[in-house]
Design an enzyme around this catalytic site. Sequence first.
Site, PDB file in Angstrom:
ATOM      1  N   CYS A  59       0.769  -1.097   0.029  1.00 58.27           N
ATOM      2  CA  CYS A  59      -0.156   0.002   0.137  1.00 58.27           C
ATOM      3  C   CYS A  59       0.733   1.347  -0.070  1.00 58.27           C
ATOM      4  CB  CYS A  59      -0.913   0.012   1.313  1.00 58.27           C
ATOM      5  SG  CYS A  59      -1.953  -1.495   1.311  1.00 58.27           S
ATOM      6  N   HIS A 117      -3.459   6.646   3.111  1.00 56.90           N
ATOM      7  CA  HIS A 117      -3.854   5.391   2.444  1.00 56.90           C
ATOM      8  C   HIS A 117      -5.347   5.137   2.971  1.00 56.90           C
ATOM      9  CE1 HIS A 117      -4.294   1.343   1.230  1.00 56.90           C
ATOM     10  NE2 HIS A 117      -3.757   0.872   2.418  1.00 56.90           N
ATOM     11  N   ASN A 166     -10.232  -0.566   0.204  1.00 50.01           N
ATOM     12  CA  ASN A 166      -8.920  -0.511   0.212  1.00 50.01           C
ATOM     13  C   ASN A 166      -8.264  -0.771  -1.290  1.00 50.01           C
ATOM     14  OD1 ASN A 166      -6.020  -0.810   0.445  1.00 50.01           O
ATOM     15  ND2 ASN A 166      -6.332  -1.774   2.461  1.00 50.01           N
TER      16      ASN A 166
HETATM   17  O1  UT7 Z   1      -3.817  -1.593   3.659  1.00 50.93           O
HETATM   18  C1  UT7 Z   1      -2.829  -2.306   4.529  1.00 50.93           C
HETATM   19  C2  UT7 Z   1      -3.035  -2.018   5.925  1.00 50.93           C
HETATM   20  N1  UT7 Z   1      -4.409  -2.874   6.329  1.00 50.93           N
HETATM   21  C3  UT7 Z   1      -5.111  -2.189   7.223  1.00 50.93           C
HETATM   22  O2  UT7 Z   1      -4.642  -1.530   7.922  1.00 50.93           O
HETATM   23  C4  UT7 Z   1      -6.156  -2.944   7.917  1.00 50.93           C
HETATM   24  C5  UT7 Z   1      -6.135  -3.052   9.327  1.00 50.93           C
HETATM   25  N2  UT7 Z   1      -7.190  -3.961  10.047  1.00 50.93           N
HETATM   26  C6  UT7 Z   1      -8.548  -3.529   9.926  1.00 50.93           C
HETATM   27  O3  UT7 Z   1      -9.179  -2.723   9.085  1.00 50.93           O
HETATM   28  C7  UT7 Z   1      -9.785  -4.271  10.729  1.00 50.93           C
HETATM   29  O4  UT7 Z   1      -8.587  -5.111  11.721  1.00 50.93           O
HETATM   30  C8  UT7 Z   1     -10.599  -5.134  10.301  1.00 50.93           C
HETATM   31  C9  UT7 Z   1     -11.536  -4.334   9.785  1.00 50.93           C
HETATM   32  C10 UT7 Z   1      -9.863  -6.237   9.628  1.00 50.93           C
HETATM   33  C11 UT7 Z   1     -11.197  -5.722  11.352  1.00 50.93           C
HETATM   34  O5  UT7 Z   1     -11.633  -4.859  12.349  1.00 50.93           O
HETATM   35  P1  UT7 Z   1     -11.598  -5.089  13.971  1.00 50.93           P
HETATM   36  O6  UT7 Z   1     -12.007  -4.139  14.702  1.00 50.93           O
HETATM   37  O7  UT7 Z   1      -9.997  -5.302  14.005  1.00 50.93           O
HETATM   38  O8  UT7 Z   1     -11.976  -6.839  14.129  1.00 50.93           O
HETATM   39  P2  UT7 Z   1     -11.387  -7.903  14.719  1.00 50.93           P
HETATM   40  O9  UT7 Z   1     -10.505  -8.718  13.804  1.00 50.93           O
HETATM   41  O10 UT7 Z   1     -10.770  -7.636  16.263  1.00 50.93           O
HETATM   42  O11 UT7 Z   1     -12.614  -8.985  15.172  1.00 50.93           O
HETATM   43  C12 UT7 Z   1     -13.940  -8.461  15.776  1.00 50.93           C
HETATM   44  C13 UT7 Z   1     -14.995  -9.548  15.742  1.00 50.93           C
HETATM   45  C14 UT7 Z   1     -14.382 -11.105  15.942  1.00 50.93           C
HETATM   46  O12 UT7 Z   1     -15.296 -11.820  16.526  1.00 50.93           O
HETATM   47  P3  UT7 Z   1     -15.066 -12.246  18.067  1.00 50.93           P
HETATM   48  O13 UT7 Z   1     -13.744 -12.943  17.972  1.00 50.93           O
HETATM   49  O14 UT7 Z   1     -14.975 -10.794  18.912  1.00 50.93           O
HETATM   50  O15 UT7 Z   1     -16.161 -12.894  18.402  1.00 50.93           O
HETATM   51  C15 UT7 Z   1     -14.327 -11.327  14.406  1.00 50.93           C
HETATM   52  O16 UT7 Z   1     -14.567 -12.695  14.413  1.00 50.93           O
HETATM   53  O17 UT7 Z   1     -15.646  -9.377  14.491  1.00 50.93           O
HETATM   54  C16 UT7 Z   1     -15.707 -10.647  13.835  1.00 50.93           C
HETATM   55  N3  UT7 Z   1     -15.460 -10.446  12.448  1.00 50.93           N
HETATM   56  C17 UT7 Z   1     -16.677 -10.087  11.612  1.00 50.93           C
HETATM   57  N4  UT7 Z   1     -17.913 -10.193  12.013  1.00 50.93           N
HETATM   58  C18 UT7 Z   1     -18.850  -9.857  10.987  1.00 50.93           C
HETATM   59  C19 UT7 Z   1     -14.544 -10.394  11.583  1.00 50.93           C
HETATM   60  N5  UT7 Z   1     -14.700 -10.249  10.349  1.00 50.93           N
HETATM   61  C20 UT7 Z   1     -16.178 -10.193  10.352  1.00 50.93           C
HETATM   62  C21 UT7 Z   1     -17.242  -9.946   9.147  1.00 50.93           C
HETATM   63  N6  UT7 Z   1     -18.605  -9.597   9.676  1.00 50.93           N
HETATM   64  N7  UT7 Z   1     -16.783  -9.494   8.094  1.00 50.93           N
END
Ligand code: UT7
Length: 321
Positions: free
Chosen positions: A113, A244, A274
């Site tokens: 990125c 970004h 993204n």
């Molecule tokens: O471009 C290069 C750089 N990229 C980035 O910077 C991306 C960085 N990361 C992110 O944007 C975020 O971490 C995400 C959007 C990918 C995820 O958001 P988050 O707030 O970090 O969520 P998490 O991974 O901590 O997941 C929270 C919960 C989990 O459930 P539990 O364990 O709390 O029960 C996941 O299983 O959300 C669940 N989950 C979803 N639920 C519904 C993960 N993906 C989904 C989904 N729909 N698509």
Amino acid sequence: MFASFRSIGAYVPEEIRTNQWFCDRMDTTDEWIVKRTGINERRIASLGQNTSDLGVEAAKIAIQRAGIDVNEIDLVLCATISPDYMCMPSTACLIADKLGLHEAMAFDISAACTGFVYALNIAKAFVESGMKKNVLIIGAEKLSSIVDYTDRTTCMLFGDGAGAAIISATEDRNKAIIDVRCSADGAQRDLLLTPGVTSGEKQFMQMKGNETFKVAVRTLTSDVIKILENNKMTNDDIDLFIPHQANYRIIKAVSDALEFKDEQKVLTVHKYGNTSSASIPMAINDCYESGRLKSGDTMLLDAFGGGLTWGSALLRFSPTK
Ligand code: UT7
């Protein structure tokens, strides 16, 4: 000799993929995606449309807006993590060929990125050294070809698109790209990766989202502080802050920490998701086409991605006319 940021162009494929598409296929909701990412929709390239096809369309617009003949371009740089071919030929070679350029130096940049900021840094160095006069830099991605659509934690984040710019030699110091800083730390490579052909794994992108999120906020924030300090500038000197576009929450956290005002912040993640190396030039183009970016405006670019790589740039928009 100085390097100036002379023109911008972008291209997005026609197909719009809304959050509903994901809700119909996996355990997710529109509410979760919007709340956690700020993304409503993204563009998806068609089956026969490759990264070079997206890149060449963006390039044509940037060349036309620069008012130069294509044969005046003496270097083509394409930043991408979704090249048409695995290692060779480079996507830059394909784009150069599609533009009718058969002698200009052309190569790809692999900095995820941060790729467009890396390309800008390399173009600046080539121009300032007097080795090249007009550099075409492109960030182009068909991320839909490397996204694992069975992984609900990553697949809804990414989209396809391309952006391009012309960087030209100038003797006018006022038009010069002010500064570009690029860094990398391979020790953190496990946060974001695509397995290689010899790994036996599928070549799909893998990301430790939550960890990446925290490193992204920290790095994007500290990099802006450093580049402003190094150039004895402050927030007030910036017309447009263009980070970004990975996640609305990351952009909000960084802009809040840096105290940028709403009128300075640029946001496109809601409509394109993204798009990795294409996200910053696509966002610059959005500002240009909406009339938000004007001649002489100072832009601050701020990128972060797999590698890890990160980089920022301070530059003035210096169109020919
Ligand atoms: O471009 C290069 C750089 N990229 C980035 O910077 C991306 C960085 N990361 C992110 O944007 C975020 O971490 C995400 C959007 C990918 C995820 O958001 P988050 O707030 O970090 O969520 P998490 O991974 O901590 O997941 C929270 C919960 C989990 O459930 P539990 O364990 O709390 O029960 C996941 O299983 O959300 C669940 N989950 C979803 N639920 C519904 C993960 N993906 C989904 C989904 N729909 N698509």
